[in-house]
Design an enzyme around this catalytic site. Structure first.
Site, short mmCIF file in Angstrom:
data_model
loop_
_atom_site.label_atom_id
_atom_site.label_comp_id
_atom_site.label_asym_id
_atom_site.label_seq_id
_atom_site.Cartn_x
_atom_site.Cartn_y
_atom_site.Cartn_z
N TRP A 1 -11.73 -3.51 4.66
CA TRP A 1 -11.07 -2.62 3.71
C TRP A 1 -11.63 -2.90 2.32
CZ3 TRP A 1 -8.17 -3.91 -0.67
CH2 TRP A 1 -7.61 -2.80 -1.34
N GLU B 1 -10.66 0.42 7.56
CA GLU B 1 -9.30 0.80 7.16
C GLU B 1 -9.33 1.74 5.95
OE1 GLU B 1 -5.32 -1.54 5.45
OE2 GLU B 1 -7.07 -2.66 6.16
N LYS C 1 -7.40 4.41 3.01
CA LYS C 1 -6.27 4.37 2.10
C LYS C 1 -6.23 5.68 1.33
CE LYS C 1 -3.81 1.13 -0.89
NZ LYS C 1 -3.82 -0.23 -1.47
N ASP D 1 -3.12 1.63 8.41
CA ASP D 1 -2.10 0.84 7.73
C ASP D 1 -0.94 1.76 7.40
OD1 ASP D 1 -0.59 -0.32 5.44
OD2 ASP D 1 -2.09 -1.90 5.55
N HIS E 1 -0.67 3.19 3.87
CA HIS E 1 -1.86 3.77 3.25
C HIS E 1 -1.93 5.29 3.31
CE1 HIS E 1 -4.55 -0.07 3.07
NE2 HIS E 1 -3.35 -0.25 2.54
N HIS F 1 -2.05 -1.91 10.98
CA HIS F 1 -1.44 -2.87 10.07
C HIS F 1 -0.05 -2.33 9.78
CE1 HIS F 1 -4.99 -5.29 8.15
NE2 HIS F 1 -4.79 -5.56 9.42
N ASP G 1 2.35 1.99 -1.43
CA ASP G 1 1.88 0.90 -0.56
C ASP G 1 2.35 -0.44 -1.13
OD1 ASP G 1 0.50 -0.55 1.38
OD2 ASP G 1 -1.29 -0.66 0.14
N ASP H 1 3.96 -2.92 0.51
CA ASP H 1 3.89 -4.05 1.44
C ASP H 1 5.19 -4.84 1.53
OD1 ASP H 1 1.07 -3.97 2.41
OD2 ASP H 1 0.65 -4.09 0.27
N ASP I 1 1.00 -6.56 8.02
CA ASP I 1 0.38 -6.69 6.70
C ASP I 1 1.41 -6.42 5.62
OD1 ASP I 1 -1.18 -6.80 4.46
OD2 ASP I 1 -2.43 -5.07 4.95
#
Length: 424
Positions: free
Chosen positions: A190, A231, A233, A264, A267, A291, A299, A301, A331
């Protein structure tokens, strides 16, 4: 757990089984399937994505870990000790996901394009001792050569070449993990590349990224030991207006180059859900990687919770017979709460969601849909939300010798008092 508690746990399990068995669900078989599912647990929750480089640099690349909860790991030995504790609270045998910044170089500065398998020998030794697999990620952020969020797409060839060398070195480290541990390593790439404001040229950066990636993946690596993923985004801090590695870019790139797409859950646009994408992706890809995170408005997390989207992701994996196709990783990084608790909460929730999906009459629901019986489909899906999943889950935890219910919180509190609070 005393004899009486074990008896009550077993009794509740047998009663709960009957509720599911009337729908033809073999609960014992579901638990056998569940124990073989490996979750890739991310190491970077344990130290807020800091890493252990000799010239430790400030976190950048549109990534932010907020909070300052005491006791974060300060070196690899402490991080492995913390992971040991978290893994003792999570049922099953899993994998640990590393970033390149977690190399151990004996205090010497080794730049990322010079990293070698030997710098991760202690991680491999630890993984062998604990029966774990390892996954890997080149760290293409938090570095002087990642300034302005431009790396593999940079107009500066010297910067592009540096990150190309780093990515190739990372793939070789992933191959080393696979050979040593007998479990295929997923090496995921990524990059934060993009522009804060409206670009004058969208094609140029994507062409440079394409050329860089083609050079990286032209180096032969044995797929028996290492799988390569990329990955996408939608945007990031400092890349609000344009992201080079968009979903469309990577979907086309992986299908042309026979790589693994990684999705993800944080993302995408806030109105998009990854659960809806999985059936489309698995039709055209042998493997799809995840993820799993929890975006709150962006994003961000957050720690994974047992919410509707997590359950939908698990349902898509199970009811489409994709357990052997979808590689599940976590993640997120929350520095505002106990980090061992964060690992435990997210991992247990991912496993619990998979268990929930295994205990749904998916074939019958599919038939109702195909027959146009949407009334019964909706009614039954709603009824299963209150079936006794908790009794099955508690039995599974006990069977795997990890704390039942909220008992694990006591273990984390004790570890915090005895270990984390002594770190300065």
């Amino acid at each position: 757990m005393n004899i009486k508690e074990k008896y009550e746990l077993s009794s509740r399990y047998e009663t709960a089984k009957k509720d599911y068995e009337k729908w033809g669900i073999d609960v014992d078989k579901a638990l056998d399937i569940l124990k073989d599912i490996k979750i890739s647990i991310h190491c970077w929750q344990g130290d807020d994505v800091t890493g252990f480089e000799a010239n430790n640099q400030e976190l950048s690349g549109g990534i932010a870990a907020t909070g300052n909860y005491p006791g974060k790991a300060r070196n690899a030995e402490e991080l492995r000790k913390d992971l040991d504790k978290a893994l003792s609270l999570i049922p099953g045998k899993h994998k640990v996901n590393l970033h390149a910044i977690y190399a151990e170089t004996d205090g010497k500065f080794v730049d990322r394009d010079e990293l070698k398998p030997e710098h991760f020998a202690n991680w491999v030794k630890w993984a062998k001792e604990n029966g774990l697999g390892l996954d890997f990620n080149p760290t293409i952020f938090s570095h002087e050569k990642a300034a302005d969020n431009l790396t593999l797409s940079s107009p500066n060839k010297e910067i592009r070449d540096f990150w190309i060398r780093h990515a190739i070195a990372s793939r070789k480290i992933g191959e080393y993990f696979g050979k040593e541990l007998g479990q295929t390593c997923l090496t995921n790439l990524w990059i934060p590349d993009g522009y804060k404001d409206i670009p004058a040229d969208r094609l140029g950066p994507r062409k440079r990224l394409k050329d860089s990636l083609e050079e990286i993946f032209s180096v032969e690596i044995d797929k028996k030991y290492n799988l390569d993923a990329v990955e996408s985004k939608v945007f990031g801090i400092g890349a609000e207006s344009y992201t080079v590695g968009s979903s469309e870019f990577y979907i086309n790139f992986v299908n042309k180059n026979n790589l693994v797409p990684l999705l993800d859950t944080g993302h995408y646009h806030p109105t998009e859900v990854v659960s809806d994408k999985l059936s489309a992706m698995t039709l055209f890809n042998d493997k799809v990687a995840l993820h799993v995170s929890r975006p709150v408005r962006w994003d961000s997390d957050h720690v994974v919770i047992f919410d509707d989207e997590l359950k939908e992701i698990a349902k898509e994996i199970v009811r489409n017979d994709s357990l052997d196709k979808i590689i599940i990783g976590l993640d997120y990084f929350d520095a505002s709460i106990n980090r061992i608790a964060a690992w435990t909460i997210g991992s247990r929730n991912m496993i619990k969601a998979l268990l929930s999906a295994l205990l749904i009459p998916n074939d019958y629901l599919r038939k109702l849909q195909d027959d146009g019986n949407f009334t019964e489909r909706l009614a039954l899906m709603e009824e299963f939300k209150t079936y006794p999943l908790g009794d099955i889950w508690n039995y599974y935890c006990a069977k795997n010798n990890v704390p039942v219910g909220e008992e694990w919180i006591k273990e984390v509190k004790k570890y915090e008092e005895e270990v984390l609070n002594n770190r300065k």
